[in-house]
Design a protein around this motif. Structure first.
Motif, short mmCIF file in Angstrom:
data_model
loop_
_atom_site.label_atom_id
_atom_site.label_comp_id
_atom_site.label_asym_id
_atom_site.label_seq_id
_atom_site.Cartn_x
_atom_site.Cartn_y
_atom_site.Cartn_z
N ARG A 20 -11.45 6.41 7.75
CA ARG A 20 -10.21 6.99 7.23
C ARG A 20 -9.01 6.59 8.10
O ARG A 20 -9.05 6.68 9.31
CB ARG A 20 -10.33 8.50 7.17
CG ARG A 20 -11.28 9.02 6.09
CD ARG A 20 -11.42 10.52 6.14
NE ARG A 20 -11.99 10.96 7.42
CZ ARG A 20 -12.19 12.24 7.72
NH1 ARG A 20 -11.88 13.19 6.87
NH2 ARG A 20 -12.73 12.56 8.90
N GLY A 21 -7.97 6.13 7.41
CA GLY A 21 -6.74 5.77 8.11
C GLY A 21 -6.82 4.50 8.92
O GLY A 21 -5.92 4.20 9.71
N LYS A 22 -7.88 3.70 8.71
CA LYS A 22 -8.08 2.52 9.55
C LYS A 22 -7.80 1.22 8.80
O LYS A 22 -8.04 1.11 7.61
CB LYS A 22 -9.51 2.50 10.11
CG LYS A 22 -9.81 3.70 11.01
CD LYS A 22 -11.10 3.53 11.75
CE LYS A 22 -11.38 4.75 12.63
NZ LYS A 22 -10.30 4.98 13.63
N ASP B 141 -10.19 6.68 2.93
CA ASP B 141 -9.11 7.42 2.28
C ASP B 141 -8.08 6.41 1.78
O ASP B 141 -8.30 5.19 1.84
CB ASP B 141 -8.48 8.46 3.21
CG ASP B 141 -7.84 7.86 4.46
OD1 ASP B 141 -7.63 6.62 4.49
OD2 ASP B 141 -7.54 8.62 5.40
N LYS B 142 -6.97 6.91 1.29
CA LYS B 142 -5.95 6.03 0.71
C LYS B 142 -5.34 5.08 1.73
O LYS B 142 -4.73 4.07 1.37
CB LYS B 142 -4.85 6.87 0.06
CG LYS B 142 -5.33 7.66 -1.15
CD LYS B 142 -4.20 8.47 -1.75
CE LYS B 142 -4.69 9.26 -2.96
NZ LYS B 142 -3.61 10.08 -3.57
N SER B 143 -5.49 5.40 3.01
CA SER B 143 -4.91 4.55 4.06
C SER B 143 -5.88 3.49 4.57
O SER B 143 -5.48 2.60 5.32
CB SER B 143 -4.45 5.43 5.24
OG SER B 143 -3.47 6.36 4.82
N THR B 144 -7.15 3.60 4.18
CA THR B 144 -8.13 2.59 4.61
C THR B 144 -7.85 1.27 3.91
O THR B 144 -7.64 1.23 2.70
CB THR B 144 -9.57 3.04 4.27
OG1 THR B 144 -9.80 4.35 4.78
CG2 THR B 144 -10.58 2.07 4.88
N ARG B 145 -7.86 0.19 4.68
CA ARG B 145 -7.51 -1.11 4.10
C ARG B 145 -8.31 -2.22 4.78
O ARG B 145 -8.34 -2.30 6.01
CB ARG B 145 -6.02 -1.36 4.30
CG ARG B 145 -5.45 -2.56 3.58
CD ARG B 145 -5.21 -2.28 2.13
NE ARG B 145 -4.22 -3.21 1.57
CZ ARG B 145 -4.20 -3.57 0.31
NH1 ARG B 145 -5.12 -3.10 -0.52
NH2 ARG B 145 -3.27 -4.39 -0.15
#
Length: 238
Positions: free
Chosen positions: A175-177, A196-200
């Motif tokens: 998450r968030g990474k 999550d939505k910030s994982t890329r």
């Protein structure tokens, strides 16, 4: 005879004693060399070699035979990995050694290097499982961050052939990474990691990561950037 004498073994070393060793049922003596007859000894001594390598933490230019053994035998949830975990202690010094090992190992083949990196991760995950229930999603993620994270980005993580019946699922908190240049091949716990939505993911490769039975794929929007190689998992994305 000279080797035995140098070990100060308290027996009389004569030719008859050497002949007895040569005739041992577990031994083959050929071309003035001793060989063990059974593969179990081959695996046993390979595990000792790798255990000593990680225990001494000496970082010369890694010998090819050690590299090949680590890459080829050190797999998740195997007796080989568990036998090494019984002889190696997980501490900050070992984590730093693994980091240096990955950074300083000169391997021409990218595929070989990916296997080697995954084997190092496998060792650390196996050590986390050893005793006191140290292995959980937070401790596993912490290990990954120590090895692969720089400036808030996880780069170069390789998870290959990570499967089995381990009671501690080798999952991570993403998450968030931001993850770049990562390899996921036959990593059956991928969809049980947390996103999550910030994982890329950027410039990463995925293959054979179909979810285990009873697990559904939950793909946040924009999880994979266009730079990722998604050909092998297009059926999952669809």
């Amino acid at each position: 005879k000279q080797v035995l004498k140098n070990k100060n073994i308290d027996i009389e070393i004569d030719n008859s004693y050497i002949d007895k060793i040569k005739g041992h049922p577990l031994i083959i003596y050929k071309d003035e060399k001793f060989y063990f007859r059974y593969d179990v000894f081959d695996i046993y001594f390979k595990s000792l070699l790798v255990s000593e390598f990680f225990s001494t933490k000496e970082l010369p230019e890694i010998e090819e035979n050690i590299f090949r053994i680590i890459s080829g035998y050190l797999k998740f949830d195997t007796s080989f990995a568990k036998s090494i975990s019984e002889k190696v202690i997980l501490d900050d010094e070992l984590v730093l050694f693994c980091l240096d090992l990955i950074d300083n190992t000169n391997i021409e083949s990218s595929n070989d290097k990916n296997l080697f990196i995954s084997a190092i991760v496998t060792l650390l995950l196996t050590l986390l499982e050893k005793g006191n229930n140290q292995s959980n999603i937070n401790t596993r993620t912490d290990i990954i961050e120590k090895i692969f994270e720089s400036n808030g980005c996880i780069q170069g993580l390789c998870l290959i052939d990570i499967f089995g019946n381990s009671s501690s699922k080798p999952t991570f908190d993403f998450r968030g990474k931001i993850l770049k240049d990562c390899i996921f091949i036959n990593y059956e716990y991928f969809w049980e990691c947390t996103f999550d939505k910030s994982t890329r993911f950027y410039d990463s490769y995925f293959k054979d990561i179909d979810p285990r039975d009873g697990i559904s794929t939950n793909i946040p929007e924009k999880l994979f950037s266009p730079s990722c190689d998604l050909i092998e998992i297009q059926h999952l994305i669809s």
